[in-house]
Design a protein around this motif. Sequence first.
Motif, PDB file in Angstrom:
ATOM      1  N   VAL A  92      -5.948   3.594 -12.583  1.00  0.00           N
ATOM      2  CA  VAL A  92      -7.392   3.659 -12.324  1.00  0.00           C
ATOM      3  C   VAL A  92      -7.647   4.016 -10.862  1.00  0.00           C
ATOM      4  CG1 VAL A  92      -7.958   1.989 -14.130  1.00  0.00           C
ATOM      5  CG2 VAL A  92      -7.490   1.178 -11.808  1.00  0.00           C
ATOM      6  N   LEU A  93      -6.597   3.934 -10.043  1.00  0.00           N
ATOM      7  CA  LEU A  93      -6.734   4.247  -8.618  1.00  0.00           C
ATOM      8  C   LEU A  93      -6.499   5.734  -8.327  1.00  0.00           C
ATOM      9  CD1 LEU A  93      -4.631   1.220  -7.293  1.00  0.00           C
ATOM     10  CD2 LEU A  93      -7.122   1.416  -7.222  1.00  0.00           C
ATOM     11  N   SER A  94      -6.068   6.490  -9.324  1.00  0.00           N
ATOM     12  CA  SER A  94      -5.671   7.876  -9.103  1.00  0.00           C
ATOM     13  C   SER A  94      -6.790   8.730  -8.532  1.00  0.00           C
ATOM     14  CB  SER A  94      -5.162   8.500 -10.408  1.00  0.00           C
ATOM     15  OG  SER A  94      -4.010   7.830 -10.866  1.00  0.00           O
ATOM     16  N   GLN A  95      -7.981   8.640  -9.099  1.00  0.00           N
ATOM     17  CA  GLN A  95      -9.088   9.465  -8.634  1.00  0.00           C
ATOM     18  C   GLN A  95      -9.469   9.124  -7.200  1.00  0.00           C
ATOM     19  OE1 GLN A  95     -12.514   9.430 -11.194  1.00  0.00           O
ATOM     20  NE2 GLN A  95     -13.696  10.846  -9.929  1.00  0.00           N
ATOM     21  N   SER A  96      -9.546   7.843  -6.903  1.00  0.00           N
ATOM     22  CA  SER A  96      -9.866   7.428  -5.533  1.00  0.00           C
ATOM     23  C   SER A  96      -8.810   7.910  -4.563  1.00  0.00           C
ATOM     24  CB  SER A  96      -9.985   5.901  -5.461  1.00  0.00           C
ATOM     25  OG  SER A  96     -11.047   5.429  -6.254  1.00  0.00           O
ATOM     26  N   PHE A  97      -7.562   7.848  -4.995  1.00  0.00           N
ATOM     27  CA  PHE A  97      -6.463   8.294  -4.138  1.00  0.00           C
ATOM     28  C   PHE A  97      -6.561   9.789  -3.850  1.00  0.00           C
ATOM     29  CE2 PHE A  97      -2.034   9.810  -3.601  1.00  0.00           C
ATOM     30  CZ  PHE A  97      -1.701   9.081  -2.468  1.00  0.00           C
ATOM     31  N   GLU A  98      -6.910  10.560  -4.852  1.00  0.00           N
ATOM     32  CA  GLU A  98      -7.045  12.003  -4.656  1.00  0.00           C
ATOM     33  C   GLU A  98      -8.184  12.333  -3.707  1.00  0.00           C
ATOM     34  OE1 GLU A  98      -7.492  13.706  -8.495  1.00  0.00           O
ATOM     35  OE2 GLU A  98      -5.454  13.194  -9.161  1.00  0.00           O
ATOM     36  N   GLN A  99      -9.287  11.584  -3.810  1.00  0.00           N
ATOM     37  CA  GLN A  99     -10.452  11.851  -2.966  1.00  0.00           C
ATOM     38  C   GLN A  99     -10.264  11.343  -1.547  1.00  0.00           C
ATOM     39  OE1 GLN A  99     -13.589   9.981  -5.200  1.00  0.00           O
ATOM     40  NE2 GLN A  99     -13.825  11.709  -6.622  1.00  0.00           N
ATOM     41  N   ASP A 100      -9.693  10.144  -1.417  1.00  0.00           N
ATOM     42  CA  ASP A 100      -9.491   9.541  -0.098  1.00  0.00           C
ATOM     43  C   ASP A 100      -8.391   8.488  -0.193  1.00  0.00           C
ATOM     44  OD1 ASP A 100      -9.616   8.472   2.418  1.00  0.00           O
ATOM     45  OD2 ASP A 100     -11.550   7.446   2.146  1.00  0.00           O
ATOM     46  N   PRO A 101      -7.162   8.831   0.157  1.00  0.00           N
ATOM     47  CA  PRO A 101      -6.066   7.867   0.047  1.00  0.00           C
ATOM     48  C   PRO A 101      -6.341   6.537   0.763  1.00  0.00           C
ATOM     49  CG  PRO A 101      -5.210  10.054   0.497  1.00  0.00           C
ATOM     50  CD  PRO A 101      -6.701  10.156   0.622  1.00  0.00           C
ATOM     51  N   ALA A 102      -7.096   6.587   1.868  1.00  0.00           N
ATOM     52  CA  ALA A 102      -7.370   5.354   2.616  1.00  0.00           C
ATOM     53  C   ALA A 102      -8.184   4.358   1.803  1.00  0.00           C
ATOM     54  CB  ALA A 102      -8.090   5.676   3.916  1.00  0.00           C
ATOM     55  N   SER A 103      -8.921   4.847   0.790  1.00  0.00           N
ATOM     56  CA  SER A 103      -9.729   3.936  -0.028  1.00  0.00           C
ATOM     57  C   SER A 103      -8.861   3.060  -0.929  1.00  0.00           C
ATOM     58  CB  SER A 103     -10.722   4.726  -0.880  1.00  0.00           C
ATOM     59  OG  SER A 103     -10.044   5.498  -1.869  1.00  0.00           O
ATOM     60  N   VAL A 104      -7.636   3.501  -1.168  1.00  0.00           N
ATOM     61  CA  VAL A 104      -6.713   2.684  -1.966  1.00  0.00           C
ATOM     62  C   VAL A 104      -5.975   1.760  -1.001  1.00  0.00           C
ATOM     63  CG1 VAL A 104      -4.820   2.703  -3.638  1.00  0.00           C
ATOM     64  CG2 VAL A 104      -6.492   4.541  -3.643  1.00  0.00           C
ATOM     65  N   ASP A 105      -6.703   0.747  -0.561  1.00  0.00           N
ATOM     66  CA  ASP A 105      -6.140  -0.204   0.400  1.00  0.00           C
ATOM     67  C   ASP A 105      -5.594  -1.421  -0.332  1.00  0.00           C
ATOM     68  OD1 ASP A 105      -8.443  -1.524  -0.389  1.00  0.00           O
ATOM     69  OD2 ASP A 105      -9.443  -1.373   1.556  1.00  0.00           O
ATOM     70  N   HIS A 106      -5.150  -2.416   0.427  1.00  0.00           N
ATOM     71  CA  HIS A 106      -4.519  -3.586  -0.188  1.00  0.00           C
ATOM     72  C   HIS A 106      -5.476  -4.336  -1.097  1.00  0.00           C
ATOM     73  CE1 HIS A 106      -2.453  -7.679  -0.012  1.00  0.00           C
ATOM     74  NE2 HIS A 106      -1.566  -6.874  -0.542  1.00  0.00           N
ATOM     75  N   ALA A 107      -6.737  -4.478  -0.674  1.00  0.00           N
ATOM     76  CA  ALA A 107      -7.719  -5.193  -1.493  1.00  0.00           C
ATOM     77  C   ALA A 107      -7.953  -4.466  -2.817  1.00  0.00           C
ATOM     78  CB  ALA A 107      -9.028  -5.343  -0.728  1.00  0.00           C
ATOM     79  N   ALA A 108      -8.053  -3.136  -2.765  1.00  0.00           N
ATOM     80  CA  ALA A 108      -8.264  -2.362  -3.992  1.00  0.00           C
ATOM     81  C   ALA A 108      -7.070  -2.498  -4.930  1.00  0.00           C
ATOM     82  CB  ALA A 108      -8.494  -0.896  -3.642  1.00  0.00           C
ATOM     83  N   ILE A 109      -5.881  -2.523  -4.370  1.00  0.00           N
ATOM     84  CA  ILE A 109      -4.673  -2.664  -5.181  1.00  0.00           C
ATOM     85  C   ILE A 109      -4.619  -4.040  -5.833  1.00  0.00           C
ATOM     86  CG2 ILE A 109      -2.143  -2.816  -5.059  1.00  0.00           C
ATOM     87  CD1 ILE A 109      -2.375  -0.663  -2.785  1.00  0.00           C
ATOM     88  N   GLN A 110      -4.978  -5.069  -5.090  1.00  0.00           N
ATOM     89  CA  GLN A 110      -4.992  -6.420  -5.658  1.00  0.00           C
ATOM     90  C   GLN A 110      -5.975  -6.517  -6.817  1.00  0.00           C
ATOM     91  OE1 GLN A 110      -5.764  -8.362  -1.800  1.00  0.00           O
ATOM     92  NE2 GLN A 110      -3.988  -9.653  -2.195  1.00  0.00           N
ATOM     93  N   ARG A 111      -7.160  -5.947  -6.653  1.00  0.00           N
ATOM     94  CA  ARG A 111      -8.154  -5.989  -7.732  1.00  0.00           C
ATOM     95  C   ARG A 111      -7.665  -5.204  -8.950  1.00  0.00           C
ATOM     96  NH1 ARG A 111     -11.752  -5.423  -3.230  1.00  0.00           N
ATOM     97  NH2 ARG A 111     -11.802  -3.155  -3.556  1.00  0.00           N
ATOM     98  N   ALA A 112      -7.033  -4.061  -8.698  1.00  0.00           N
ATOM     99  CA  ALA A 112      -6.516  -3.265  -9.810  1.00  0.00           C
ATOM    100  C   ALA A 112      -5.409  -4.011 -10.547  1.00  0.00           C
ATOM    101  CB  ALA A 112      -6.004  -1.925  -9.292  1.00  0.00           C
ATOM    102  N   VAL A 152       0.835  -1.205   0.000  1.00  0.00           N
ATOM    103  CA  VAL A 152       0.000   0.000   0.000  1.00  0.00           C
ATOM    104  C   VAL A 152       0.871   1.256   0.000  1.00  0.00           C
ATOM    105  CG1 VAL A 152      -1.675   1.342   1.343  1.00  0.00           C
ATOM    106  CG2 VAL A 152      -1.980  -1.129   1.080  1.00  0.00           C
ATOM    107  N   ALA A 153       1.893   1.265   0.843  1.00  0.00           N
ATOM    108  CA  ALA A 153       2.758   2.438   0.937  1.00  0.00           C
ATOM    109  C   ALA A 153       3.443   2.733  -0.395  1.00  0.00           C
ATOM    110  CB  ALA A 153       3.798   2.233   2.035  1.00  0.00           C
ATOM    111  N   GLU A 154       3.904   1.696  -1.087  1.00  0.00           N
ATOM    112  CA  GLU A 154       4.596   1.908  -2.355  1.00  0.00           C
ATOM    113  C   GLU A 154       3.632   2.390  -3.444  1.00  0.00           C
ATOM    114  OE1 GLU A 154       7.572   2.196  -5.206  1.00  0.00           O
ATOM    115  OE2 GLU A 154       7.603   2.212  -3.011  1.00  0.00           O
ATOM    116  N   VAL A 155       2.429   1.836  -3.483  1.00  0.00           N
ATOM    117  CA  VAL A 155       1.437   2.309  -4.463  1.00  0.00           C
ATOM    118  C   VAL A 155       1.069   3.760  -4.180  1.00  0.00           C
ATOM    119  CG1 VAL A 155      -0.949   2.037  -5.255  1.00  0.00           C
ATOM    120  CG2 VAL A 155       0.517   0.029  -5.017  1.00  0.00           C
TER     121      VAL A 155
END
Length: 412
Positions: free
Chosen positions: A288-308, A274-277
């Motif tokens: 595809v995670l950029s928008q979510s990260f801008e709105q709420d970094p916590a939403s880009v969690d490990h599960a979201a990264i795995q799916r991406a 998560v930290a590296e992403v």
Amino acid sequence: MRQAGTNLPKVGRYNRAVVLDQIQLADGISRVEIAQQTGLTPQTVSGIVRRLLDEGIVREDGASRVASGGKPRTTLRVNADAGSAVGLVFDPVELTCAVVDLLGRPLVVKRRPTPPGTDPAQVVPAMAELVADVLAEAKVPRAKVLGLGLATPGPIDQKLGMIVAPPQLAHWTRVPLQSMLSEATGLPVTIDNDATAAAVGERWSGAGRGVANFAYLFFGTGIGGGLVLNHQVYRGGSFNAGEFGHSSVLPDGPECYCGNRGCLEELVNPPAIVAEVHRRLAAGGTSVLSQSFEQDPASVDHAAIQRAAAAGDPVATAVIDEAADHVASVAVSIANFIDVDLIILGGHGIQHVASRYVDAVASALANRPLARHIRVVEVAASPLGTDAAVVGGAALVLHATYSPQLSALLSD
């Protein structure tokens, strides 16, 4: 394989375990074949099988033809419905419980958040309640339950049944969890490291079934491992072997809580991923995670990264592939040091992206071990998936009942 000596009750338990082990691994074997493969006399095998049939643990399943044209031989199999075992995984974040039959097949699996603060006085009652719920849903009477297998973070003092200061559990310094859980549930409890438990599960009903020598890498909150050598689980002198997560991959890497630097676990555990992403997204990486990260970094969690990553996102796949390369380096060391036949990768930490890890490890094993020109070590994703540890927990009970090595040990 047979054991001889003056301690006849212990020898009897060992020989019984040898016979059961052969029946379970073969899933269809005759008395004659058991005698041939174990070195036990036909009379000894027949006596043990007779008792197992009387107890209902083994069943006869028709007759098989003999190539020489002799008398057909009766096939023996484990009677899956003769009993059950409960598996329980204690993770700092989540409790998972399952009840399985004697072939290691899960009947019911339930998950529940670990109580906040992970205080033993709160966690043990929550464990007992979850066990009761699983048995009730599976409609398994307590009389048919052989025991409860607890898979927990290590290190563990096996002789005393204690968890000894796990790094992620601040309030668990020499906690006698085995006796506490047994008292709370009324069941006999077997305790082991979560990764070793998962390896036992693989041996019982997963990718390691019938494989003489394999290593299992468990991806959870941290990175653990288990070893099966010559068909037996290898635990080491303190019963804590297989800490592959603490192999130093980068000598100048981040400091690990174990005291080393650049440990595999520090580089590929979920927080590190998560930290590296997050770092790459903050630097402007296209994802595809950029928008979510801008709105709420916590939403880009490990599960979201795995799916991406599973969907081919460039930032997520780059980070996952880098982690997989670190795992591959450790896999090569395992192949060189231990000369296993198979390396299995499993656990919820590689959910959705197991194929990327398998591909990286397979490529490394084909090109880097010293013995690659003699044979290439195989690699497989665990067919037990995210349930590997909980099925392994239940399999601990079955393995303790049937394993020659453990039966001899536990009867001392």
